[in-house]
Design a protein around this motif. Sequence first.
Motif, mmCIF file in Angstrom:
data_model
loop_
_atom_site.group_PDB
_atom_site.id
_atom_site.type_symbol
_atom_site.label_atom_id
_atom_site.label_comp_id
_atom_site.label_asym_id
_atom_site.label_seq_id
_atom_site.Cartn_x
_atom_site.Cartn_y
_atom_site.Cartn_z
ATOM 1 N N PHE A 16 -18.917 -87.989 0.689
ATOM 2 C CA PHE A 16 -18.396 -86.874 0.890
ATOM 3 C C PHE A 16 -18.275 -86.325 2.400
ATOM 4 N N GLN A 17 -19.522 -86.575 3.045
ATOM 5 C CA GLN A 17 -19.674 -86.146 4.476
ATOM 6 C C GLN A 17 -18.394 -86.780 5.294
ATOM 7 N N ARG A 18 -17.928 -88.001 5.042
ATOM 8 C CA ARG A 18 -16.940 -88.516 5.631
ATOM 9 C C ARG A 18 -15.751 -87.684 5.565
ATOM 10 N N ARG A 19 -15.429 -87.387 4.215
ATOM 11 C CA ARG A 19 -14.179 -86.773 3.663
ATOM 12 C C ARG A 19 -14.157 -85.547 4.617
ATOM 13 N N TRP A 20 -15.221 -84.670 4.740
ATOM 14 C CA TRP A 20 -15.434 -83.547 5.017
ATOM 15 C C TRP A 20 -15.228 -83.631 6.849
ATOM 16 N N TRP A 21 -15.537 -84.725 7.353
ATOM 17 C CA TRP A 21 -15.387 -84.870 8.883
ATOM 18 C C TRP A 21 -14.044 -85.065 9.117
ATOM 19 N N ARG A 22 -13.371 -85.890 8.283
ATOM 20 C CA ARG A 22 -12.011 -86.072 8.301
ATOM 21 C C ARG A 22 -11.050 -84.524 8.375
ATOM 22 N N PHE A 23 -11.400 -83.860 7.074
ATOM 23 C CA PHE A 23 -10.853 -82.601 6.797
ATOM 24 C C PHE A 23 -11.210 -81.503 8.144
ATOM 25 N N GLU A 24 -12.345 -81.516 8.615
ATOM 26 C CA GLU A 24 -12.381 -80.892 9.857
ATOM 27 C C GLU A 24 -11.636 -81.295 11.027
ATOM 28 N N LYS A 25 -11.332 -82.629 11.202
ATOM 29 C CA LYS A 25 -10.514 -83.013 12.402
ATOM 30 C C LYS A 25 -9.209 -82.462 12.065
ATOM 31 N N LEU A 26 -8.791 -82.496 10.920
ATOM 32 C CA LEU A 26 -7.352 -82.331 10.580
ATOM 33 C C LEU A 26 -7.074 -80.638 10.914
ATOM 34 N N VAL A 27 -8.334 -79.963 10.586
ATOM 35 C CA VAL A 27 -8.086 -78.616 10.810
ATOM 36 C C VAL A 27 -8.212 -78.117 12.131
ATOM 37 N N TRP A 28 -8.891 -78.799 13.106
ATOM 38 C CA TRP A 28 -9.207 -78.597 14.388
ATOM 39 C C TRP A 28 -7.666 -79.176 15.120
ATOM 40 N N THR A 29 -7.303 -80.244 14.503
ATOM 41 C CA THR A 29 -5.786 -80.763 15.366
ATOM 42 C C THR A 29 -4.759 -79.581 14.788
ATOM 43 N N VAL A 30 -4.687 -78.817 13.662
ATOM 44 C CA VAL A 30 -3.622 -78.069 13.409
ATOM 45 C C VAL A 30 -3.717 -76.872 14.330
ATOM 46 N N PHE A 31 -5.215 -76.371 14.362
ATOM 47 C CA PHE A 31 -5.472 -75.221 15.236
ATOM 48 C C PHE A 31 -5.066 -75.414 16.823
ATOM 49 N N LEU A 32 -5.174 -76.762 17.374
ATOM 50 C CA LEU A 32 -4.974 -77.003 18.489
ATOM 51 C C LEU A 32 -3.527 -76.992 18.821
ATOM 52 N N ILE A 33 -2.724 -77.706 17.748
ATOM 53 C CA ILE A 33 -1.183 -77.455 17.760
ATOM 54 C C ILE A 33 -0.409 -76.213 17.739
ATOM 55 N N VAL A 34 -1.135 -75.384 16.983
ATOM 56 C CA VAL A 34 -0.791 -73.806 16.919
ATOM 57 C C VAL A 34 -1.161 -73.343 18.251
ATOM 58 N N ILE A 35 -2.266 -73.407 18.690
ATOM 59 C CA ILE A 35 -2.439 -72.879 20.179
ATOM 60 C C ILE A 35 -1.440 -73.114 21.210
ATOM 61 N N VAL A 36 -1.183 -74.532 21.098
ATOM 62 C CA VAL A 36 -0.136 -74.925 22.201
ATOM 63 C C VAL A 36 1.201 -74.569 21.920
ATOM 64 N N CYS A 37 1.602 -74.360 20.884
ATOM 65 C CA CYS A 37 2.908 -73.956 20.692
ATOM 66 C C CYS A 37 2.961 -72.651 20.853
ATOM 67 N N ASP A 38 1.862 -71.755 20.601
ATOM 68 C CA ASP A 38 1.994 -70.373 21.174
ATOM 69 C C ASP A 38 1.996 -70.087 22.624
ATOM 70 N N LEU A 39 1.063 -70.981 22.941
ATOM 71 C CA LEU A 39 0.924 -70.610 24.622
ATOM 72 C C LEU A 39 2.671 -71.152 25.117
ATOM 73 N N ALA A 40 3.208 -72.167 24.696
ATOM 74 C CA ALA A 40 4.372 -72.607 25.148
ATOM 75 C C ALA A 40 5.599 -71.588 24.744
ATOM 76 N N GLY A 41 5.172 -70.711 23.971
ATOM 77 C CA GLY A 41 6.138 -69.700 23.622
ATOM 78 C C GLY A 41 7.069 -70.111 22.396
ATOM 79 N N LEU A 42 6.759 -70.850 21.525
ATOM 80 C CA LEU A 42 7.402 -71.197 20.571
ATOM 81 C C LEU A 42 7.530 -70.151 19.209
ATOM 82 N N PHE A 43 6.273 -69.159 19.500
ATOM 83 C CA PHE A 43 6.331 -67.957 18.397
ATOM 84 C C PHE A 43 6.861 -66.670 19.177
ATOM 85 N N GLY A 44 7.482 -66.833 20.539
ATOM 86 C CA GLY A 44 7.901 -65.760 21.124
ATOM 87 C C GLY A 44 6.878 -65.602 22.467
ATOM 88 N N ARG A 45 7.723 -64.814 23.563
ATOM 89 C CA ARG A 45 7.025 -64.525 24.683
ATOM 90 C C ARG A 45 6.449 -65.696 25.694
#
Length: 166
Positions: A16-45
């Motif tokens: 369970f702990q390993r599955r949870w760690w994989r899930f956390e890595k996935l969530v942090w990766t998605v957050f990082l992608i969203v932040i980079v896209c926002d800073l680049a202007g993919l969501f405007g400005r």
Amino acid sequence: MPKVDDEIAVGEDLDFQRRWWRFEKLVWTVFLIVIVCDLAGLFGRGWLAKAEASTPDRALIVDYERIERANTPSTMTLRFGPAAIRNGHVQFHVSDAVVRDLGAQRIAPQPSTSTPGRGGISYVVPVTAAPAAVQIQLQPAAPGRYTFKIQLADAAPITRRVLVLP
């Protein structure tokens, strides 16, 4: 579970702990992608949202945001070269999409005349020197994908699309 040193005993499940760690890595990766896209202007400005279009002779250059946000002000700038200026005036036509869909609020400098027709509004703006510029303040009311046209009198139009996000 036995207690150790009168502490609460906690069991462990490594699978369970390993599955949870994989899930956390996935969530942090998605957050990082969203932040980079926002800073680049993919969501405007940002630099990805900004665009420029021009006529082949560069008599008209349009600076606009290809990605905008609903109910958020933005500016579309029309720059006119010497070929666009006739007798101290510039005449141009904007499609209904600029006025209706993209929510044109005002034009600066103030046009001397504006004439509705041909699927939009034609403006005549007094110009003192080249290059000249006109700014159109926009505030789109609803999300969607809109196509606008801007053209000089007796010239081919510049046609572009704008994506308005919620």
